[in-house]
Design a protein around this motif. Structure first.
Motif, short mmCIF file in Angstrom:
data_model
loop_
_atom_site.label_atom_id
_atom_site.label_comp_id
_atom_site.label_asym_id
_atom_site.label_seq_id
_atom_site.Cartn_x
_atom_site.Cartn_y
_atom_site.Cartn_z
N GLY A 123 0.38 -0.80 -0.16
CA GLY A 123 -0.40 0.24 -0.23
C GLY A 123 0.75 1.19 0.44
O GLY A 123 -0.10 2.39 0.27
N ILE A 124 1.66 1.48 0.45
CA ILE A 124 2.91 2.59 0.46
C ILE A 124 3.94 2.54 -1.15
O ILE A 124 3.91 3.65 -1.40
CB ILE A 124 4.16 2.04 1.31
CG1 ILE A 124 2.97 2.71 2.59
CG2 ILE A 124 4.65 3.07 1.76
CD1 ILE A 124 3.67 2.49 4.09
N LYS A 125 4.61 1.95 -1.63
CA LYS A 125 5.42 1.59 -2.14
C LYS A 125 6.20 0.56 -2.94
O LYS A 125 6.03 -0.42 -2.04
CB LYS A 125 6.89 2.68 -1.92
CG LYS A 125 8.04 2.01 -0.54
CD LYS A 125 8.61 3.11 -0.33
CE LYS A 125 9.79 2.94 -1.07
NZ LYS A 125 11.02 4.08 -1.11
N ILE A 126 7.19 0.10 -3.49
CA ILE A 126 8.57 -0.83 -4.42
C ILE A 126 9.69 -0.08 -4.69
O ILE A 126 9.00 0.88 -5.54
CB ILE A 126 7.24 -1.13 -5.42
CG1 ILE A 126 6.04 -2.22 -4.94
CG2 ILE A 126 8.36 -2.22 -6.48
CD1 ILE A 126 5.38 -2.59 -6.61
N GLN A 138 6.02 -1.25 -9.74
CA GLN A 138 5.57 0.51 -9.48
C GLN A 138 4.08 0.06 -10.13
O GLN A 138 3.04 0.64 -9.45
CB GLN A 138 6.26 1.06 -9.96
CG GLN A 138 7.29 1.22 -8.65
CD GLN A 138 8.53 1.88 -8.62
OE1 GLN A 138 8.72 2.57 -9.66
NE2 GLN A 138 9.04 2.43 -7.80
N LYS A 139 3.80 0.26 -11.70
CA LYS A 139 2.46 0.81 -12.76
C LYS A 139 1.33 -0.39 -12.39
O LYS A 139 0.74 -0.30 -11.93
CB LYS A 139 2.93 0.28 -13.92
CG LYS A 139 3.93 1.97 -14.18
CD LYS A 139 4.52 1.73 -15.56
CE LYS A 139 5.32 2.72 -16.59
NZ LYS A 139 5.69 3.13 -17.38
N GLU A 140 1.85 -1.85 -12.37
CA GLU A 140 1.66 -3.08 -12.30
C GLU A 140 0.38 -3.18 -10.49
O GLU A 140 -0.47 -3.49 -10.33
CB GLU A 140 2.05 -4.22 -12.66
CG GLU A 140 1.35 -5.62 -12.33
CD GLU A 140 2.61 -7.01 -12.23
OE1 GLU A 140 1.89 -7.72 -11.34
OE2 GLU A 140 2.90 -6.97 -13.02
N TYR A 141 1.12 -2.85 -9.87
CA TYR A 141 0.55 -2.54 -8.10
C TYR A 141 -0.24 -1.20 -8.27
O TYR A 141 -0.45 -1.04 -7.30
CB TYR A 141 1.83 -2.69 -7.19
CG TYR A 141 1.98 -4.41 -7.34
CD1 TYR A 141 1.39 -5.09 -6.13
CD2 TYR A 141 2.69 -4.84 -7.96
CE1 TYR A 141 2.22 -6.35 -5.69
CE2 TYR A 141 3.05 -5.51 -7.76
CZ TYR A 141 2.70 -6.55 -6.23
OH TYR A 141 2.98 -8.46 -6.02
N GLY A 142 -0.23 -0.18 -9.32
CA GLY A 142 -1.07 1.20 -8.99
C GLY A 142 -0.45 1.82 -7.69
O GLY A 142 -0.80 3.06 -6.90
N LEU A 143 1.40 1.51 -7.69
CA LEU A 143 1.85 2.68 -7.24
C LEU A 143 2.27 3.61 -7.08
O LEU A 143 2.34 3.71 -8.49
CB LEU A 143 2.58 1.57 -6.25
CG LEU A 143 1.90 0.65 -5.25
CD1 LEU A 143 2.89 -0.30 -4.78
CD2 LEU A 143 1.33 0.83 -3.62
#
Length: 66
Positions: free
Chosen positions: A10-13, A51-56
């Motif tokens: 929920g925060i970052k990759i 990051q794009k895939e997870y929406g982060l």
């Protein structure tokens, strides 16, 4: 050298070659390793893709450029 792509739910990759130091510096105590790579170019590209895939939030610069 090994590069770790880590996920703080929920925060970052992010990507680092020293996971323990990076987590301590950022103040996180829980994370998961999504992937490991020995090629910095592949790790840098995969970090952005994930990051794009997870929406982060997506980094403006690849890991290799920082």
């Amino acid at each position: 050298m090994t590069y770790y792509i880590y996920h703080i739910p929920g925060i970052k990759i992010g990507c680092t070659n020293n996971l323990e130091r990076r987590m301590k510096a950022q103040g996180f105590t829980e994370w998961e390793i999504l992937e490991t790579h020995t090629d910095i170019d592949i790790a840098s590209a995969r970090e952005i893709e994930l990051q794009k895939e997870y929406g982060l939030p997506v980094d403006k610069l690849k890991y290799i450029q920082t």
